[in-house]
Design an enzyme around this catalytic site. Structure first.
Site, mmCIF file in Angstrom:
data_model
loop_
_atom_site.group_PDB
_atom_site.id
_atom_site.type_symbol
_atom_site.label_atom_id
_atom_site.label_comp_id
_atom_site.label_asym_id
_atom_site.label_seq_id
_atom_site.Cartn_x
_atom_site.Cartn_y
_atom_site.Cartn_z
ATOM 1 N N GLY A 52 -49.475 5.856 -21.250
ATOM 2 C CA GLY A 52 -50.207 6.897 -20.548
ATOM 3 C C GLY A 52 -51.561 6.386 -20.090
ATOM 4 O O GLY A 52 -52.578 7.060 -20.240
ATOM 5 N N THR B 145 -52.793 5.747 -17.077
ATOM 6 C CA THR B 145 -53.171 5.910 -15.673
ATOM 7 C C THR B 145 -54.347 6.847 -15.466
ATOM 8 O O THR B 145 -54.959 6.837 -14.394
ATOM 9 C CB THR B 145 -51.985 6.424 -14.838
ATOM 10 O OG1 THR B 145 -51.549 7.699 -15.349
ATOM 11 C CG2 THR B 145 -50.819 5.439 -14.880
ATOM 12 N N GLY C 31 -57.598 9.504 -17.613
ATOM 13 C CA GLY C 31 -58.250 9.998 -18.809
ATOM 14 C C GLY C 31 -58.529 8.961 -19.874
ATOM 15 O O GLY C 31 -59.028 7.858 -19.606
ATOM 16 N N SER D 3 -55.254 14.943 -32.098
ATOM 17 C CA SER D 3 -56.068 15.993 -31.487
ATOM 18 C C SER D 3 -56.821 16.752 -32.568
ATOM 19 O O SER D 3 -56.338 16.897 -33.698
ATOM 20 C CB SER D 3 -55.179 16.978 -30.715
ATOM 21 O OG SER D 3 -55.895 18.150 -30.353
ATOM 22 N N TYR E 250 -48.140 22.419 -29.034
ATOM 23 C CA TYR E 250 -48.972 21.227 -28.817
ATOM 24 C C TYR E 250 -49.639 20.804 -30.124
ATOM 25 O O TYR E 250 -49.574 19.632 -30.515
ATOM 26 C CB TYR E 250 -50.023 21.534 -27.751
ATOM 27 C CG TYR E 250 -51.069 20.458 -27.591
ATOM 28 C CD1 TYR E 250 -50.802 19.295 -26.873
ATOM 29 C CD2 TYR E 250 -52.339 20.605 -28.154
ATOM 30 C CE1 TYR E 250 -51.768 18.307 -26.731
ATOM 31 C CE2 TYR E 250 -53.306 19.625 -28.023
ATOM 32 C CZ TYR E 250 -53.014 18.481 -27.302
ATOM 33 O OH TYR E 250 -53.969 17.497 -27.169
#
Length: 263
Positions: A20, A22, A24, A151, A164
């Site tokens: 991931g 790409t 942020g 998170s 999530y």
């Protein structure tokens, strides 16, 4: 007294995978590692975003140290192909930032089975099998470091993100479990738990400036985090400077979880 090396970690000749990568936090971490002389492999599901990321990262490194691979972390066939590409290009991995993930902000009664499966497939299944596929490459390097992006929501309940938050709690526990499982192979496993970080996911959740200001006011440091804040924490956990740290979670949240804002 033991001397502590306070120099900025250098990743010269180290190979690191950032899934991931790409946008942020993944993109910021890839940029930081390239600036510190690493060879970096980034993944993404979209060819256009990969090309855009490669162009942005070209300012930090020459093309020889950056490899982009289109791969969906929820697809085991893609992950097997990713491992093979890395094996052919580098023969090993020294570090992994398992960052690829999706957000889902729905209350419990609003969650469909398809939405549930998508979040769990990317945020938990994808992380587990990314690491599984990386293990032979880490073994080839004689060990290494894995960092999982969790998170702050695993530490405090968030009403609008039950699936999530649960998926992030799962990978937080995975870091602890794998930290125990892989220690004998000289592989350390930790997680980072970002707080409110300004990313596309965050601005999609809180697009209005007033909402962002209200959220920042709940953070003791009285500001939102930046992707670079997380990148620095990840680089530390990937580096030899954290060689005696494993099975831990590092909160990068401005004090959100453990402190109350001052008056």
């Amino acid at each position: 007294m033991t001397e502590i090396d306070t120099a900025v970690p250098d990743f010269r000749d180290r190979v690191v995978l950032v899934t991931g990568g790409t946008t942020g936090m993944g993109l910021a971490t890839a940029r930081l590692l390239l600036e510190r002389n690493a060879h970096v492999v980034i993944t993404g599901r979209d060819e256009g975003r990969l090309a855009s990321a490669a162009e942005r990262l070209s300012r930090a490194a020459d093309d020889a140290r950056l490899l982009t691979v289109r791969a969906d972390s929820a697809d085991l066939t893609d992950l097997e192909g990713l491992a093979e590409v890395i094996r052919e290009r580098h023969g090993r991995l020294d570090g992994v930032f398992a960052n690829a993930g999706v957000g889902a902000f729905q209350r419990a009664e609003e969650v469909s089975e398809a939405a549930f499966d998508h979040v769990v497939d990317v945020n938990f299944k994808g992380v587990f099998f990314t690491i599984q596929q990386a293990l032979p490459l880490l073994d080839a390097a004689g060990g290494g470091s894995i960092v999982i992006n969790a998170s702050w929501t695993l530490h405090r309940g968030m009403a609008v993100a039950p699936v999530y938050a649960a998926s992030k709690a799962a990978v937080h526990n995975l870091a602890r479990t794998l930290g125990a499982d892989l220690a004998g192979r000289n592989i350390r496993v930790n997680s980072v738990s970002p707080g409110y970080i300004v990313t596309d996911m965050f601005t999609g959740f809180a697009p209005e400036q007033a909402a962002q200001d209200a959220i920042a006011a709940t953070v003791p440091l009285n500001r939102l985090g930046q992707s670079s804040d997380v990148a620095e924490a990840v680089a530390f956990l990937l580096s030899p400077q954290s060689s005696y740290i494993t099975a831990q979670d590092l909160l990068v949240d401005g004090g959100l979880v453990t402190a109350l804002p001052g008056s």
